[in-house]
Design an enzyme around this catalytic site. Structure first.
Site, PDB file in Angstrom:
ATOM      1  N   SER A  24      -0.059 -10.020  -4.571  1.00 38.90           N
ATOM      2  CA  SER A  24       0.069  -8.744  -5.259  1.00 38.90           C
ATOM      3  C   SER A  24       1.423  -8.643  -5.948  1.00 38.90           C
ATOM      4  O   SER A  24       1.537  -8.121  -7.066  1.00 38.90           O
ATOM      5  CB  SER A  24      -0.111  -7.590  -4.272  1.00 38.90           C
ATOM      6  OG  SER A  24       0.022  -6.337  -4.920  1.00 38.90           O
ATOM      7  N   ARG A  71       1.080  -5.392   5.551  1.00 37.52           N
ATOM      8  CA  ARG A  71      -0.152  -5.971   4.991  1.00 37.52           C
ATOM      9  C   ARG A  71      -0.171  -7.476   5.244  1.00 37.52           C
ATOM     10  O   ARG A  71       0.881  -8.092   5.460  1.00 37.52           O
ATOM     11  CB  ARG A  71      -0.165  -5.689   3.481  1.00 37.52           C
ATOM     12  CG  ARG A  71      -1.404  -6.117   2.728  1.00 37.52           C
ATOM     13  CD  ARG A  71      -1.207  -5.836   1.249  1.00 37.52           C
ATOM     14  NE  ARG A  71      -2.453  -5.938   0.491  1.00 37.52           N
ATOM     15  CZ  ARG A  71      -2.546  -5.729  -0.828  1.00 37.52           C
ATOM     16  NH1 ARG A  71      -1.457  -5.409  -1.520  1.00 37.52           N
ATOM     17  NH2 ARG A  71      -3.710  -5.839  -1.431  1.00 37.52           N
ATOM     18  N   GLU A  96     -10.718   3.822  -6.803  1.00 36.27           N
ATOM     19  CA  GLU A  96     -11.379   4.287  -8.015  1.00 36.27           C
ATOM     20  C   GLU A  96     -10.918   5.691  -8.386  1.00 36.27           C
ATOM     21  O   GLU A  96     -10.609   5.970  -9.560  1.00 36.27           O
ATOM     22  CB  GLU A  96     -12.905   4.277  -7.826  1.00 36.27           C
ATOM     23  CG  GLU A  96     -13.517   2.906  -7.650  1.00 36.27           C
ATOM     24  CD  GLU A  96     -13.264   2.321  -6.262  1.00 36.27           C
ATOM     25  OE1 GLU A  96     -12.878   3.092  -5.346  1.00 36.27           O
ATOM     26  OE2 GLU A  96     -13.449   1.105  -6.097  1.00 36.27           O
ATOM     27  N   PHE A 140       1.395   0.850 -10.751  1.00 34.10           N
ATOM     28  CA  PHE A 140       1.554   0.715  -9.312  1.00 34.10           C
ATOM     29  C   PHE A 140       0.228   0.364  -8.641  1.00 34.10           C
ATOM     30  O   PHE A 140       0.191  -0.354  -7.650  1.00 34.10           O
ATOM     31  CB  PHE A 140       2.091   2.018  -8.707  1.00 34.10           C
ATOM     32  CG  PHE A 140       3.544   2.272  -8.995  1.00 34.10           C
ATOM     33  CD1 PHE A 140       4.516   1.374  -8.582  1.00 34.10           C
ATOM     34  CD2 PHE A 140       3.934   3.414  -9.681  1.00 34.10           C
ATOM     35  CE1 PHE A 140       5.859   1.604  -8.833  1.00 34.10           C
ATOM     36  CE2 PHE A 140       5.275   3.656  -9.931  1.00 34.10           C
ATOM     37  CZ  PHE A 140       6.244   2.755  -9.519  1.00 34.10           C
ATOM     38  N   HIS A 159      11.724   0.715   1.211  1.00 35.40           N
ATOM     39  CA  HIS A 159      11.317  -0.651   1.545  1.00 35.40           C
ATOM     40  C   HIS A 159      12.365  -1.328   2.424  1.00 35.40           C
ATOM     41  O   HIS A 159      12.244  -2.519   2.722  1.00 35.40           O
ATOM     42  CB  HIS A 159      11.145  -1.486   0.268  1.00 35.40           C
ATOM     43  CG  HIS A 159       9.992  -1.067  -0.591  1.00 35.40           C
ATOM     44  ND1 HIS A 159       8.759  -0.747  -0.078  1.00 35.40           N
ATOM     45  CD2 HIS A 159       9.877  -0.926  -1.939  1.00 35.40           C
ATOM     46  CE1 HIS A 159       7.934  -0.431  -1.074  1.00 35.40           C
ATOM     47  NE2 HIS A 159       8.597  -0.534  -2.205  1.00 35.40           N
ATOM     48  N   GLY A 176       0.780  -1.232   0.000  1.00 38.68           N
ATOM     49  CA  GLY A 176       0.000   0.000   0.000  1.00 38.68           C
ATOM     50  C   GLY A 176       0.809   1.277   0.000  1.00 38.68           C
ATOM     51  O   GLY A 176       0.329   2.305   0.477  1.00 38.68           O
ATOM     52  N   LYS A 209      -5.539  -3.874  -7.516  1.00 35.03           N
ATOM     53  CA  LYS A 209      -6.922  -4.024  -7.051  1.00 35.03           C
ATOM     54  C   LYS A 209      -7.200  -3.214  -5.795  1.00 35.03           C
ATOM     55  O   LYS A 209      -8.312  -2.738  -5.582  1.00 35.03           O
ATOM     56  CB  LYS A 209      -7.220  -5.510  -6.790  1.00 35.03           C
ATOM     57  CG  LYS A 209      -7.156  -6.385  -8.034  1.00 35.03           C
ATOM     58  CD  LYS A 209      -7.493  -7.831  -7.684  1.00 35.03           C
ATOM     59  CE  LYS A 209      -7.481  -8.711  -8.915  1.00 35.03           C
ATOM     60  NZ  LYS A 209      -7.822 -10.122  -8.595  1.00 35.03           N
TER      61      LYS A 209
END
Length: 349
Positions: free
Chosen positions: A189, A181, A281, A310, A159, A99, A313
Site C-alpha cells: 500500500s 496491519r 465504497e 488517502f 504515526h 487504515g 483499495k
C-alpha cells in the site's frame, strides 16, 4: 495524514455522562483551527520534497534511532517530550498505510450515530495532521502549538512509535486506539501511495520501497518494532489494539469494541448506518462529495498534499500482486523471528 476531531470527556470518577458526550460533540465541530495553506494558490507552492523521488529515502531524518519523512523536524520531536497531555484526550495511533482514515471515519460516524451528513467535513489539514508534523510554509511551528490552544476534549493522531509519543500519554493514560496491519499489505500500500504522487518526476522502484520497509530506516520506525511497541500495552485499560484484518473480517465486532472503549451509546439504527457508511465504497463517495463541495481545498482533506488519495483499495491480500516469492519468504521469516512468543504472531502467521 489523518482526520477527525473526536473525544469524550471523563468525569473524575471515570464515568461518562450526557454532558460529557455533549462536550465531546461540541469539540468535534469546533476545535479546528486554520494553520495550513489550503488555497489553490498556496497549494501550488508545495515543499520541494513533494516532487522528489529521492525524498523517500535520501531526505529522511533520523531521531533517536527512528527515521522520519522530511515533514517531521527534530525540534518538533524534541517538543513532544514536554507536550502537555490531558487525561480526557483521545489519540489514534497507527503505522503508516494501516487504515488510519478508515478508522477515523468509523469514529467520526460513531460520534454522530452514523449520520454521515452530520459529520463536519472541514478541509483544513489541521483536522487530520500528524502530531509530529511541522507546519508549512516555514516548518517552525507544530500541530502541538495548535492543540495547546484547543479546549478539552481533544482528539489527535500520530504515526509515532510508542517510545516517542509524549511521555504523558502513558502516565496520564489518555485513551489510545491503535491500528496495525499485515506488513505485506502495509508495504504494498505504501508503494502505491508514494507512486501515486503526480508530481514525481520518476517512479520509486518497488525493490527500493521493499528494502527500505524491511530495514531500520523504515519511516516512523520498523513495522515490527512499531507494532510490538503498542502490542505490549494491549492489556492496558486505556489502550484499544485493533488490526486491519479484524476490521475487514468483522467490522461489527470492532465497532462494538470501540463503543465500549469510548463509552458511547449507539442506537441500533445508528449502528447499521456506521457499518454502511464506513465501507470503502461509501467512503469514496463521501470523499468525492467533499472534493465537489470544497474544490481544491477539499482535496487537502481527501489527499496527501491535495495530490495523492488517502483511500486506496481497502482490501487484504493485495500484496500478492506485488511481492516476489523471495520477498514474501523474506518477510515470512522476519515474522517468525521477530514476533515469536509475543502473541502477535497468531495474527500474521
Amino acid at each position: 495524514m489523518v482526520a477527525l476531531e473526536l473525544l469524550i470527556s471523563a468525569t473524575k470518577t471515570e464515568t461518562w455522562n450526557d454532558l460529557s458526550i455533549l462536550r465531546w460533540r461540541f469539540s468535534v465541530n469546533n476545535c479546528v483551527d486554520s494553520f495550513f495553506p489550503t488555497s489553490p494558490k498556496s497549494m501550488a507552492n508545495l515543499p520541494d520534497f513533494v516532487g522528489r523521488a529521492d525524498a523517500f529515502i535520501e531526505l529522511a531524518i533520523e531521531y533517536e534511532g527512528v527515521w522520519f519523512p522530511p515533514l517531521v523536524k527534530t525540534h518538533i520531536l524534541d517538543q513532544l517530550k514536554t507536550f502537555e497531555v490531558r487525561e480526557d484526550d483521545v489519540l489514534l495511533a497507527t503505522y503508516p498505510k494501516c487504515g488510519t482514515h478508515w478508522m477515523m471515519e468509523i469514529m467520526s460516524l460513531m460520534e454522530h450515530d452514523g449520520h454521515v451528513d452530520k459529520v463536519k467535513r472541514d478541509p483544513d489539514p489541521a483536522h487530520f495532521s500528524d502530531l509530529s508534523f511541522a507546519i508549512p510554509p516555514d516548518f517552525n511551528s507544530s500541530v502541538m502549538d495548535i492543540l495547546d490552544k484547543r479546549p478539552s476534549p481533544r482528539f489527535y493522531i500520530s504515526h509515532l512509535p510508542s517510545q516517542l509519543l509524549p511521555p504523558q500519554v502513558w502516565t496520564k493514560k489518555c485513551k489510545v486506539v491503535y491500528v496495525t496491519r499485515n506488513p505485506k499489505d502495509a508495504c504494498s500500500s505504501l508503494y502505491r501511495f508514494i507512486n501515486g504522487n503526480p508530481m514525481l518526476k520518476e517512479p520509486i522502484p518497488w525493490d527500493a520501497v521493499f528494502q527500505n520497509f524491511m530495514s531500520e530506516k523504515a519511516q516512523f520506525g520498523n513495522w515490527f518494532d512499531h507494532s510490538l511497541g503498542f502490542w505490549k500495552h494491549r492489556n492496558d485499560d486505556h489502550v484499544c489494539f485493533i488490526t486491519f484484518e479484524e476490521m475487514k473480517k468483522d467490522i461489527r465486532s470492532v465497532i462494538r469494541r470501540l463503543e465500549k472503549f469510548l463509552d458511547l451509546k449507539i442506537t441500533d439504527e445508528g449502528f447499521e448506518r456506521i457499518v454502511k457508511y464506513s465501507s470503502v465504497e461509501e467512503m469514496k463517495k463521501t470523499y468525492s462529495k467533499i472534493e465537489e463541495d470544497y474544490g481544491e481545498r477539499g482535496k487537502m482533506f481527501t489527499r496527501a498534499f491535495g495530490l495523492v488519495p488517502f483511500i486506496q483499495k481497502g482490501v487484504s491480500g493485495s500484496w500478492k500482486a506485488q511481492f516476489t516469492d523471495e520477498q514474501s519468504e523474506q518477510l515470512n521469516q522476519a515474522i517468525k523471528e521477530k514476533l515469536a512468543g509475543t502473541g502477535l504472531e497468531v495474527h500474521y502467521q
